[in-house]
Design a protein around this motif. Structure first.
Motif, short mmCIF file in Angstrom:
data_model
loop_
_atom_site.label_atom_id
_atom_site.label_comp_id
_atom_site.label_asym_id
_atom_site.label_seq_id
_atom_site.Cartn_x
_atom_site.Cartn_y
_atom_site.Cartn_z
N VAL A 152 4.05 -1.64 3.27
CA VAL A 152 3.90 -0.21 3.07
C VAL A 152 4.97 0.30 2.11
O VAL A 152 6.14 -0.09 2.20
CB VAL A 152 4.03 0.52 4.43
CG1 VAL A 152 4.09 2.03 4.23
CG2 VAL A 152 2.90 0.14 5.37
N LEU A 153 4.56 1.17 1.21
CA LEU A 153 5.49 1.78 0.26
C LEU A 153 5.45 3.29 0.45
O LEU A 153 4.38 3.89 0.45
CB LEU A 153 5.03 1.39 -1.15
CG LEU A 153 5.91 1.59 -2.35
CD1 LEU A 153 7.27 0.94 -2.15
CD2 LEU A 153 5.23 0.96 -3.56
N ASP A 154 6.62 3.90 0.65
CA ASP A 154 6.69 5.35 0.79
C ASP A 154 7.66 5.86 -0.26
O ASP A 154 8.87 5.73 -0.12
CB ASP A 154 7.18 5.71 2.20
CG ASP A 154 7.25 7.22 2.40
OD1 ASP A 154 7.17 7.97 1.40
OD2 ASP A 154 7.40 7.65 3.54
N VAL A 155 7.13 6.45 -1.32
CA VAL A 155 7.98 6.75 -2.49
C VAL A 155 8.44 8.21 -2.54
O VAL A 155 8.98 8.64 -3.55
CB VAL A 155 7.25 6.40 -3.81
CG1 VAL A 155 7.02 4.91 -3.87
CG2 VAL A 155 5.95 7.15 -3.96
N GLN B 124 19.96 6.35 -3.50
CA GLN B 124 19.19 5.26 -4.09
C GLN B 124 19.16 4.05 -3.16
O GLN B 124 18.47 3.09 -3.40
CB GLN B 124 19.77 4.85 -5.44
CG GLN B 124 19.58 5.88 -6.54
CD GLN B 124 18.14 5.97 -7.04
OE1 GLN B 124 17.24 5.35 -6.50
NE2 GLN B 124 17.92 6.76 -8.08
N ASP B 125 19.97 4.13 -2.07
CA ASP B 125 20.03 2.99 -1.17
C ASP B 125 18.86 2.92 -0.21
O ASP B 125 18.65 1.91 0.44
CB ASP B 125 21.33 3.05 -0.34
CG ASP B 125 22.54 2.91 -1.22
OD1 ASP B 125 22.38 2.38 -2.34
OD2 ASP B 125 23.62 3.34 -0.81
N VAL B 126 18.08 4.01 -0.11
CA VAL B 126 16.95 3.94 0.81
C VAL B 126 15.97 2.88 0.33
O VAL B 126 15.64 2.80 -0.85
CB VAL B 126 16.19 5.29 0.95
CG1 VAL B 126 17.05 6.32 1.64
CG2 VAL B 126 15.70 5.79 -0.40
N VAL B 127 15.59 2.04 1.25
CA VAL B 127 14.57 1.05 0.92
C VAL B 127 13.23 1.70 1.27
O VAL B 127 12.98 2.06 2.42
CB VAL B 127 14.77 -0.26 1.71
CG1 VAL B 127 13.68 -1.26 1.37
CG2 VAL B 127 16.13 -0.85 1.38
N GLY C 126 0.82 -1.21 0.00
CA GLY C 126 0.00 0.00 0.00
C GLY C 126 0.85 1.25 0.00
O GLY C 126 1.81 1.37 0.76
N ILE C 127 0.51 2.19 -0.88
CA ILE C 127 1.24 3.45 -0.94
C ILE C 127 0.72 4.39 0.15
O ILE C 127 -0.48 4.61 0.28
CB ILE C 127 1.12 4.12 -2.33
CG1 ILE C 127 1.75 3.22 -3.39
CG2 ILE C 127 1.77 5.50 -2.32
CD1 ILE C 127 1.75 3.79 -4.78
N ARG C 128 1.66 4.91 0.94
CA ARG C 128 1.33 5.81 2.04
C ARG C 128 0.52 7.01 1.52
O ARG C 128 0.90 7.59 0.50
CB ARG C 128 2.66 6.29 2.65
CG ARG C 128 2.56 6.77 4.08
CD ARG C 128 3.96 7.04 4.59
NE ARG C 128 4.47 8.22 3.88
CZ ARG C 128 4.77 9.35 4.51
NH1 ARG C 128 4.66 9.44 5.80
NH2 ARG C 128 5.23 10.37 3.85
N THR C 129 -0.52 7.47 2.11
CA THR C 129 -1.03 7.00 3.38
C THR C 129 -2.23 6.07 3.20
O THR C 129 -2.30 4.98 3.77
CB THR C 129 -1.47 8.21 4.24
OG1 THR C 129 -0.38 9.08 4.41
CG2 THR C 129 -1.99 7.76 5.61
N ALA D 130 11.28 2.14 -6.84
CA ALA D 130 11.56 1.84 -5.44
C ALA D 130 11.63 0.33 -5.21
O ALA D 130 12.45 -0.16 -4.44
CB ALA D 130 10.49 2.46 -4.54
N ILE D 131 10.78 -0.40 -5.91
CA ILE D 131 10.77 -1.87 -5.76
C ILE D 131 11.93 -2.49 -6.53
O ILE D 131 12.72 -3.27 -6.00
CB ILE D 131 9.43 -2.46 -6.26
CG1 ILE D 131 8.27 -1.95 -5.38
CG2 ILE D 131 9.49 -3.98 -6.28
CD1 ILE D 131 6.89 -2.24 -5.95
#
Ligand code: 5GP
Ligand code: MG
Length: 174
Positions: free
Chosen positions: A65-68, A81-84, A37-40, A116-117
């Protein structure tokens, strides 16, 4: 301010039941599924779909949860780019990942989600579920599972309220 209700709480519930069935039909069951699910509000929609699938198939689909924010193409001070950008309690490699969001508009959030994925894992497939498709795409992106298509004017806004975070559950256009 004009307010036109598009979906009330019962309609949203029926819509999510249908989407849960469509995902299961399309995936031929809950096997290998992951919901992100994309926040929020996408988070709560994903959780609602998860519980629908559980009722239908008896399987608890891993849901995260996905926070893009950091992956948006309009973000210039990107940290790294290393942030997961996602939180999920399962390995998404070779799984069918369904991204869940409340409103699909230009498509830029979904594009960022794919980055992000794919920066970190290789799902065997990624698809997209959205409660509302309001049109005005700026990228070649479309949803696989759509609650409702609402052609909007650029000046209009879709307001999605879910009782997990708002005081009621409804979708209206203003
Ligand atoms: P996009 O990236 O496709 O332009 O916009 C989609 C993202 O912005 C979604 O995460 C969605 O929550 C938000 N968004 C875009 N337009 C609207 C709108 O009219 N109403 C709401 N509630 N969210 C929107
Ligand atoms: Mg959003």
């Amino acid at each position: 301010m004009d307010k036109r209700i598009i979906l009330d709480d019962k309609a949203i519930d029926r819509t999510l039941t249908r989407i849960a069935h469509e995902i299961l039909e399309n995936n031929k069951g809950a096997h290998d599924l992951v919901l992100l699910g994309i926040r929020t509000r996408g988070i709560y929609l994903a959780q609602r779909i998860q519980s629908k699938i559980e009722k239908i198939d008896g399987i608890t689909v891993p849901t995260g949860v996905l926070d893009v924010t950091q992956y948006r193409d309009d973000v210039t001070d990107r940290v790294s780019q290393d942030v997961v950008a996602y939180t999920i309690d399962t390995d998404m490699n070779n799984r069918h990942v369904v991204i869940v969001d409340d409103v699909l508009y230009t498509g830029r959030t979904v594009r960022a989600s794919l980055d992000a994925i794919l920066d970190h894992v290789r799902p065997k497939r990624i698809s997209l579920a959205t409660l509302i498709d309001r049109g005005h795409r700026e990228l070649p992106i479309r949803a696989d599972f759509i609650g409702k298509n609402i052609p909007t004017a650029l000046s209009e806004e879709i307001v999605v309220m879910l009782d997990e975070v708002d005081d009621k559950t409804q979708v209206y256009i203003k």
